[in-house]
Design a protein around this motif. Structure first.
Motif, PDB file in Angstrom:
ATOM      1  N   ILE A 212      -2.398  11.564   9.267  1.00 43.41           N
ATOM      2  CA  ILE A 212      -2.847  10.412   8.491  1.00 43.41           C
ATOM      3  C   ILE A 212      -1.699   9.961   7.588  1.00 43.41           C
ATOM      4  O   ILE A 212      -1.104  10.781   6.891  1.00 43.41           O
ATOM      5  CB  ILE A 212      -4.083  10.772   7.648  1.00 43.41           C
ATOM      6  CG1 ILE A 212      -5.254  11.147   8.569  1.00 43.41           C
ATOM      7  CG2 ILE A 212      -4.474   9.629   6.723  1.00 43.41           C
ATOM      8  CD1 ILE A 212      -6.447  11.737   7.844  1.00 43.41           C
TER       9      ILE A 212
ATOM     10  N   LEU B 145     -12.002   6.923   5.823  1.00 45.31           N
ATOM     11  CA  LEU B 145     -10.894   7.046   6.761  1.00 45.31           C
ATOM     12  C   LEU B 145     -11.386   7.017   8.205  1.00 45.31           C
ATOM     13  O   LEU B 145     -10.834   6.319   9.057  1.00 45.31           O
ATOM     14  CB  LEU B 145     -10.144   8.358   6.510  1.00 45.31           C
ATOM     15  CG  LEU B 145      -8.949   8.319   5.564  1.00 45.31           C
ATOM     16  CD1 LEU B 145      -8.439   9.727   5.312  1.00 45.31           C
ATOM     17  CD2 LEU B 145      -7.848   7.440   6.127  1.00 45.31           C
TER      18      LEU B 145
ATOM     19  N   LEU C  53      -2.651   6.426   2.993  1.00 47.81           N
ATOM     20  CA  LEU C  53      -4.088   6.398   3.230  1.00 47.81           C
ATOM     21  C   LEU C  53      -4.752   7.754   2.956  1.00 47.81           C
ATOM     22  O   LEU C  53      -5.974   7.859   2.960  1.00 47.81           O
ATOM     23  CB  LEU C  53      -4.390   5.994   4.678  1.00 47.81           C
ATOM     24  CG  LEU C  53      -3.943   4.592   5.114  1.00 47.81           C
ATOM     25  CD1 LEU C  53      -4.226   4.395   6.604  1.00 47.81           C
ATOM     26  CD2 LEU C  53      -4.658   3.524   4.295  1.00 47.81           C
TER      27      LEU C  53
END
Length: 214
Positions: free
Chosen positions: A183, A195, A187
């Motif tokens: 990821i 997410l 973020l």
């Protein structure tokens, strides 16, 4: 023996713009759940800072002269149609001796093809790809192996079982493997449910594209 072992190659796929897509694969060696889970976490933690494109954790499979068979995933092999295997193409494998293989299944029988195998030290990558494709489509040894290879069954019909967020990774779980994608840092502080929603809707890909342009 470790619960997981690193495959003897890192897959490098040439993407648009000349960039390399780097993927590391691990194969599960046995089913002592607690030990396997700990070592998997160690592996994911080790590679996370390196921001690889993908980490794949595969179920154990058995290889013979006839084909590949997944121990924990029994699936009836459909009638093989030449040129339709989803495991072939797009991710050509280059070995240390320069041999270029068109799929991971070919790794287990390519010595039978001998001097027909293309070599990056002797010809261009484009020529290697064309020669590999010709073997895949026309060589009787190659075709016969494909007919009995369970990779054809699981990859052509495999269904995505679930998507989830796990310790800084977005993961996609299939019957024979789980794929992990790091990821992005910008973020990573978002809640896992948000997410996951963003990944499922394709928003993360759009954001990464925007960030890469700026």
């Amino acid at each position: 023996m470790h619960p997981y072992c690193l495959n003897n190659m890192v897959i490098l796929e040439v993407c648009g713009g000349g960039h390399l897509y780097v993927q590391v694969q691990f194969t599960e060696q046995f089913n002592e759940t607690t030990k396997a889970r700990k070592e998997l976490e160690d592996l994911l933690s080790f590679y996370q800072p390196h921001k690889l494109n993908q980490i794949s954790v595969n179920k154990m499979f058995i290889t013979t002269k006839e084909g590949v068979s997944y121990k924990d995933c029994s699936k009836e092999i459909p009638k093989y149609v030449v040129g339709t295997c989803k495991s072939y193409g797009g991710s050509y494998l280059i070995q240390t001796d320069g041999s270029v293989l068109g799929c991971c299944g070919e790794f287990y029988f390519y010595p039978q093809l001998k001097d027909k195998i293309p070599n990056i030290f002797k010809q261009s990558l484009e020529e290697c790809k064309k020669q590999s494709d010709s073997l895949y489509l026309n060589n009787p040894i190659f075709i016969d192996y494909c007919k009995h290879c369970s990779l054809y069954a699981v990859n052509n019909e495999e269904v995505l079982e679930r998507k989830f967020i796990h310790n800084g990774y977005f993961a996609m779980q299939y019957a024979t493997q789980t794929r992990y994608f790091v990821i992005p840092e910008y973020l990573a502080t978002l809640r896992e449910d948000i997410l996951l929603f963003m990944y499922e809707k394709g928003y993360v890909g759009e954001i990464k594209g925007f960030v890469n342009k700026t």
